[in-house]
Design a protein around this motif. Structure first.
Motif, PDB file in Angstrom:
ATOM      1  N   THR A 241      24.043  55.349  60.411  1.00  0.00           N
ATOM      2  CA  THR A 241      24.120  56.584  59.589  1.00  0.00           C
ATOM      3  C   THR A 241      25.215  57.525  60.075  1.00  0.00           C
ATOM      4  O   THR A 241      25.523  58.513  59.381  1.00  0.00           O
ATOM      5  CB  THR A 241      22.555  57.109  59.506  1.00  0.00           C
ATOM      6  OG1 THR A 241      22.206  57.476  61.043  1.00  0.00           O
ATOM      7  CG2 THR A 241      21.587  56.311  59.169  1.00  0.00           C
ATOM      8  N   GLU A 242      25.704  57.271  61.139  1.00  0.00           N
ATOM      9  CA  GLU A 242      26.445  58.107  61.805  1.00  0.00           C
ATOM     10  C   GLU A 242      27.851  57.627  61.181  1.00  0.00           C
ATOM     11  O   GLU A 242      29.078  58.446  61.739  1.00  0.00           O
ATOM     12  CB  GLU A 242      26.440  58.011  63.326  1.00  0.00           C
ATOM     13  CG  GLU A 242      27.222  56.856  64.024  1.00  0.00           C
ATOM     14  CD  GLU A 242      26.293  55.727  64.019  1.00  0.00           C
ATOM     15  OE1 GLU A 242      26.619  54.524  64.685  1.00  0.00           O
ATOM     16  OE2 GLU A 242      25.125  55.713  63.315  1.00  0.00           O
ATOM     17  N   LEU A 243      28.077  56.750  60.706  1.00  0.00           N
ATOM     18  CA  LEU A 243      29.371  56.078  60.378  1.00  0.00           C
ATOM     19  C   LEU A 243      30.089  56.753  58.990  1.00  0.00           C
ATOM     20  O   LEU A 243      29.345  57.073  58.061  1.00  0.00           O
ATOM     21  CB  LEU A 243      29.401  54.484  59.936  1.00  0.00           C
ATOM     22  CG  LEU A 243      28.999  53.837  61.178  1.00  0.00           C
ATOM     23  CD1 LEU A 243      28.801  52.270  60.983  1.00  0.00           C
ATOM     24  CD2 LEU A 243      30.043  54.005  62.333  1.00  0.00           C
ATOM     25  N   VAL A 244      31.254  57.077  58.962  1.00  0.00           N
ATOM     26  CA  VAL A 244      32.011  57.500  57.787  1.00  0.00           C
ATOM     27  C   VAL A 244      33.406  56.445  57.639  1.00  0.00           C
ATOM     28  O   VAL A 244      33.879  56.009  58.716  1.00  0.00           O
ATOM     29  CB  VAL A 244      32.530  58.996  57.841  1.00  0.00           C
ATOM     30  CG1 VAL A 244      31.331  59.842  57.825  1.00  0.00           C
ATOM     31  CG2 VAL A 244      33.369  59.292  59.163  1.00  0.00           C
ATOM     32  N   ASP A 245      33.952  56.265  56.679  1.00  0.00           N
ATOM     33  CA  ASP A 245      34.941  55.557  56.307  1.00  0.00           C
ATOM     34  C   ASP A 245      36.232  56.331  56.674  1.00  0.00           C
ATOM     35  O   ASP A 245      36.516  57.590  57.286  1.00  0.00           O
ATOM     36  CB  ASP A 245      35.223  55.268  54.737  1.00  0.00           C
ATOM     37  CG  ASP A 245      35.859  54.074  54.686  1.00  0.00           C
ATOM     38  OD1 ASP A 245      36.406  53.743  55.578  1.00  0.00           O
ATOM     39  OD2 ASP A 245      36.079  53.599  53.405  1.00  0.00           O
ATOM     40  N   VAL A 246      37.295  55.351  56.891  1.00  0.00           N
ATOM     41  CA  VAL A 246      38.398  55.748  57.850  1.00  0.00           C
ATOM     42  C   VAL A 246      39.378  56.913  57.146  1.00  0.00           C
ATOM     43  O   VAL A 246      39.919  57.906  57.827  1.00  0.00           O
ATOM     44  CB  VAL A 246      39.340  54.537  57.984  1.00  0.00           C
ATOM     45  CG1 VAL A 246      39.901  54.098  56.463  1.00  0.00           C
ATOM     46  CG2 VAL A 246      40.536  54.881  59.058  1.00  0.00           C
ATOM     47  N   GLY A 247      39.082  57.040  55.906  1.00  0.00           N
ATOM     48  CA  GLY A 247      39.595  58.267  54.996  1.00  0.00           C
ATOM     49  C   GLY A 247      39.170  59.517  55.055  1.00  0.00           C
ATOM     50  O   GLY A 247      39.512  60.501  54.567  1.00  0.00           O
ATOM     51  N   GLY A 253      29.310  64.530  65.214  1.00  0.00           N
ATOM     52  CA  GLY A 253      27.920  63.569  65.247  1.00  0.00           C
ATOM     53  C   GLY A 253      28.440  62.464  64.445  1.00  0.00           C
ATOM     54  O   GLY A 253      27.673  61.498  64.509  1.00  0.00           O
ATOM     55  N   GLN A 254      29.488  62.309  63.753  1.00  0.00           N
ATOM     56  CA  GLN A 254      29.729  61.410  62.974  1.00  0.00           C
ATOM     57  C   GLN A 254      30.799  60.539  63.770  1.00  0.00           C
ATOM     58  O   GLN A 254      31.758  61.194  64.409  1.00  0.00           O
ATOM     59  CB  GLN A 254      30.302  61.800  61.517  1.00  0.00           C
ATOM     60  CG  GLN A 254      28.943  62.175  60.858  1.00  0.00           C
ATOM     61  CD  GLN A 254      29.587  62.591  59.340  1.00  0.00           C
ATOM     62  OE1 GLN A 254      30.752  63.043  59.274  1.00  0.00           O
ATOM     63  NE2 GLN A 254      28.786  62.403  58.188  1.00  0.00           N
ATOM     64  N   VAL A 255      31.128  59.291  63.360  1.00  0.00           N
ATOM     65  CA  VAL A 255      32.181  58.632  63.923  1.00  0.00           C
ATOM     66  C   VAL A 255      32.904  57.566  62.938  1.00  0.00           C
ATOM     67  O   VAL A 255      32.162  57.338  61.766  1.00  0.00           O
ATOM     68  CB  VAL A 255      31.778  57.569  65.134  1.00  0.00           C
ATOM     69  CG1 VAL A 255      31.289  58.401  66.219  1.00  0.00           C
ATOM     70  CG2 VAL A 255      30.820  56.656  64.675  1.00  0.00           C
ATOM     71  N   VAL A 256      34.144  57.361  62.993  1.00  0.00           N
ATOM     72  CA  VAL A 256      34.765  56.444  61.984  1.00  0.00           C
ATOM     73  C   VAL A 256      34.443  55.121  62.155  1.00  0.00           C
ATOM     74  O   VAL A 256      34.318  54.636  63.121  1.00  0.00           O
ATOM     75  CB  VAL A 256      36.377  56.624  62.275  1.00  0.00           C
ATOM     76  CG1 VAL A 256      37.066  55.834  61.052  1.00  0.00           C
ATOM     77  CG2 VAL A 256      36.732  58.191  61.781  1.00  0.00           C
ATOM     78  N   ASP A 257      34.349  54.397  61.096  1.00  0.00           N
ATOM     79  CA  ASP A 257      34.062  52.970  61.038  1.00  0.00           C
ATOM     80  C   ASP A 257      35.253  52.062  61.070  1.00  0.00           C
ATOM     81  O   ASP A 257      36.155  52.002  60.400  1.00  0.00           O
ATOM     82  CB  ASP A 257      33.286  52.538  59.523  1.00  0.00           C
ATOM     83  CG  ASP A 257      33.287  50.972  59.507  1.00  0.00           C
ATOM     84  OD1 ASP A 257      33.357  50.365  60.503  1.00  0.00           O
ATOM     85  OD2 ASP A 257      33.460  50.516  58.393  1.00  0.00           O
ATOM     86  N   VAL A 258      35.393  51.760  62.760  1.00  0.00           N
ATOM     87  CA  VAL A 258      36.384  50.917  63.085  1.00  0.00           C
ATOM     88  C   VAL A 258      36.111  49.395  62.977  1.00  0.00           C
ATOM     89  O   VAL A 258      36.820  48.431  62.946  1.00  0.00           O
ATOM     90  CB  VAL A 258      37.147  51.490  64.362  1.00  0.00           C
ATOM     91  CG1 VAL A 258      37.547  52.672  64.294  1.00  0.00           C
ATOM     92  CG2 VAL A 258      35.957  51.309  65.440  1.00  0.00           C
ATOM     93  N   ARG A 276      36.276  42.800  54.026  1.00  0.00           N
ATOM     94  CA  ARG A 276      35.478  43.941  54.566  1.00  0.00           C
ATOM     95  C   ARG A 276      34.766  44.655  53.667  1.00  0.00           C
ATOM     96  O   ARG A 276      35.232  45.495  52.709  1.00  0.00           O
ATOM     97  CB  ARG A 276      36.712  44.619  54.997  1.00  0.00           C
ATOM     98  CG  ARG A 276      36.281  46.334  55.724  1.00  0.00           C
ATOM     99  CD  ARG A 276      37.456  47.148  55.911  1.00  0.00           C
ATOM    100  NE  ARG A 276      36.709  48.299  55.998  1.00  0.00           N
ATOM    101  CZ  ARG A 276      36.422  49.233  55.305  1.00  0.00           C
ATOM    102  NH1 ARG A 276      36.804  49.019  53.912  1.00  0.00           N
ATOM    103  NH2 ARG A 276      36.065  50.355  55.365  1.00  0.00           N
ATOM    104  N   SER A 277      33.354  44.546  53.775  1.00  0.00           N
ATOM    105  CA  SER A 277      32.565  45.186  52.737  1.00  0.00           C
ATOM    106  C   SER A 277      32.009  46.628  53.118  1.00  0.00           C
ATOM    107  O   SER A 277      31.437  47.403  52.662  1.00  0.00           O
ATOM    108  CB  SER A 277      31.136  44.324  52.658  1.00  0.00           C
ATOM    109  OG  SER A 277      31.636  43.176  51.844  1.00  0.00           O
ATOM    110  N   GLY A 278      32.326  47.011  54.493  1.00  0.00           N
ATOM    111  CA  GLY A 278      32.331  48.362  54.851  1.00  0.00           C
ATOM    112  C   GLY A 278      30.873  48.940  55.549  1.00  0.00           C
ATOM    113  O   GLY A 278      30.171  47.875  55.737  1.00  0.00           O
ATOM    114  N   ILE A 279      30.543  50.186  55.139  1.00  0.00           N
ATOM    115  CA  ILE A 279      29.407  50.504  55.605  1.00  0.00           C
ATOM    116  C   ILE A 279      28.168  50.338  54.759  1.00  0.00           C
ATOM    117  O   ILE A 279      28.368  50.508  53.590  1.00  0.00           O
ATOM    118  CB  ILE A 279      29.615  52.224  55.922  1.00  0.00           C
ATOM    119  CG1 ILE A 279      30.754  52.371  56.647  1.00  0.00           C
ATOM    120  CG2 ILE A 279      28.394  52.688  56.440  1.00  0.00           C
ATOM    121  CD1 ILE A 279      31.314  53.870  56.724  1.00  0.00           C
TER     122      ILE A 279
END
Length: 463
Positions: A241-247, A253-258, A276-279
């Protein structure tokens, strides 16, 4: 999975690369001995292996064996020969043609009879009459007799009666008459019909990696398409739930999905067709739909996230609804919690690995990359390893196999020297990006002294 030292610090058969053959220490220089460094530095402390319930603890080998025994072998597919590059041939290609299809000159020169030039010497040249010329592509039959020569270019049809080609540099390059200064033996510089491949001979065999040479041969025998072991389709997803896309700029509290980027790249480097289907969605119905759709289009699904053995978050619950998933504590670090199952109607393998980026790529190397290579039909599933001299002391938790990013280099006195990357103050991703190997410390080893041998797994791109 580990190499054997041949007494020089090298593993026989290991293919060196530019990374491994990088900077070396000056002869005789001994690495400084710093304060012993824990290879778990900066990580969450591990519980003693004996404190984990036996129902959820598992060795690296056992978890890997379960994965390798369950991954499917995709059915062969037929591809255009250029599209088959890098894959393994899945059929025995039998040539219907002779290669070459006719007797031809191997280089530019003069087609003659060997007996006419057998005694030619620089101080006693043989003079022959030039009665014609043959170039590559000309298909008009010709012939010669005693005392005659035919000028030919490489690949040109050999005239009947000629059994040798005298290289042009061995002559005076005459056009009406030619002075031959030396004569090759019978058959010299001649390609006979079927020398390469005769009709009925196998041109490319099952299991042969298809590279430029194989593509050349396939084209020569008239094959436009060939049956191969296909690249497995790998879907790469990330849970959290803490992940966001690179853009997206991450909020507190959030982190980029690497991971989805790194793991898709690693899968492609291993030879897979990775998507790459992502989050993963956080809404349950949508989460189920995404997982079901990926199971329908993939040969293997890879999910990175924070999981716990015996613990259930929403992702684990939805996975359990789609089939039998096992999350367990594996005796390795980083990333001891791993998961595996076969889900959906087609029992597609699903591998769950830790969400911490360093642990995710380590788990990929240990479990996912061998599975991809098995699906490709490769004989060598694991990266080759070498024995290297530790440049500084290391400590490791008892009961856990430790994987530490490092840099390995050749020592001028022979063998290899390896050191962990960084000093513990740099960011983990930056350290990992500078590494060219994994240092592997076995479960029963709690310390490696500076100067002792340690197993090293070079991380070779495409290796």
């Amino acid at each position: 999975m580990t190499g054997k030292d041949d007494g020089t610090g090298r593993t026989p058969g290991f293919r060196d690369t530019q990374l491994v053959d990088g900077p070396a220490r000056p002869p005789g220089e001994i690495p400084p001995v710093p304060t012993p460094r824990s290879v778990t530095e900066g990580a969450v402390p591990l519980p003693p292996a004996e404190s984990v319930p036996l129902s959820v603890i598992c060795t690296v080998e056992r978890h890997l064996d379960e994965i390798l025994s369950s991954v499917p072998q995709p059915d062969p597919i037929e591809l255009a020969v250029l599209d088959a590059q890098g894959l393994l041939c899945a059929e025995e290609v039998i040539s219907q043609r002779a290669l070459p299809a006719f007797d031809q000159a191997a280089l530019d020169g003069y087609a003659v009879r060997a007996e006419d030039v057998a005694g030619a010497r620089p101080n006693a040249p043989v003079s022959l009459a030039v009665v014609g010329e043959s170039v590559a592509g000309a298909g008009v039959p010709s012939s010669i007799g005693p005392g005659l020569a035919f000028r030919v270019s490489a690949g040109a049809m050999l005239p009947t009666g000629a059994d040798v080609v005298v290289p042009g540099v061995w002559t005076d390059q005459g056009t009406v008459r030619v002075e031959v200064l030396a004569g090759p033996p019978t058959g010299g510089y001649v390609r006979r019909t079927g020398d390469d491949v005769a009709p009925g001979d196998p041109a490319v065999q099952v299991g042969t990696p298809i590279g430029p040479a194989q593509i050349s041969l396939l084209a020569a025998v008239g094959r436009e398409r060939v049956s191969v072991r296909p690249r497995p389709r790998i879907a790469v997803l990330c849970a959290g739930t803490e992940l966001v896309d690179v853009g997206t700029a991450p909020a507190p509290g959030q982190v980029v999905d690497v991971n989805s980027y790194a793991l898709a790249a690693a899968a492609r480097d291993a030879g897979a067709e990775a998507y790459r289907s992502g989050i993963l969605p956080t809404e349950r119905r949508r989460l189920t739909e995404v997982l079901e759709s990926q199971l329908l289009r993939s040969d293997l699904v890879l999910i990175a996230g924070t999981f716990a053995p015996g613990g259930f978050d929403m992702v684990q619950e939805v996975l359990a609804e789609l089939g039998q998933m096992n999350f367990r504590q594996v005796t390795m670090h980083p990333g001891p919690v791993q998961g595996f199952g076969r889900l959906g109607r087609d029992q597609v393998p699903v591998i769950c690995i830790p969400g911490e980026p360093v642990a995710a790529l380590v788990a990929f190397e240990v479990f996912v990359r061998p599975a991809i290579r098995l699906m490709l039909g490769k004989r060598q599933l694991f990266r080759r390893t070498v024995q290297a001299v530790a440049g500084q002391p290391l400590v490791s938790p008892l009961g856990y196999r430790q994987y530490l990013h490092g840099t390995v280099m050749r020592h001028p006195d022979g063998g290899y020297v390896v050191e962990p990357v960084g000093n513990g103050t740099e960011a983990l991703l930056a350290r990992m990006a500078r590494a060219n190997c994994l240092i592997v410390v076995d479960e029963d080893v709690t310390g490696v002294a500076a100067g002792a041998l340690v197993t090293v797994m070079p991380l070779l791109l495409g290796g």
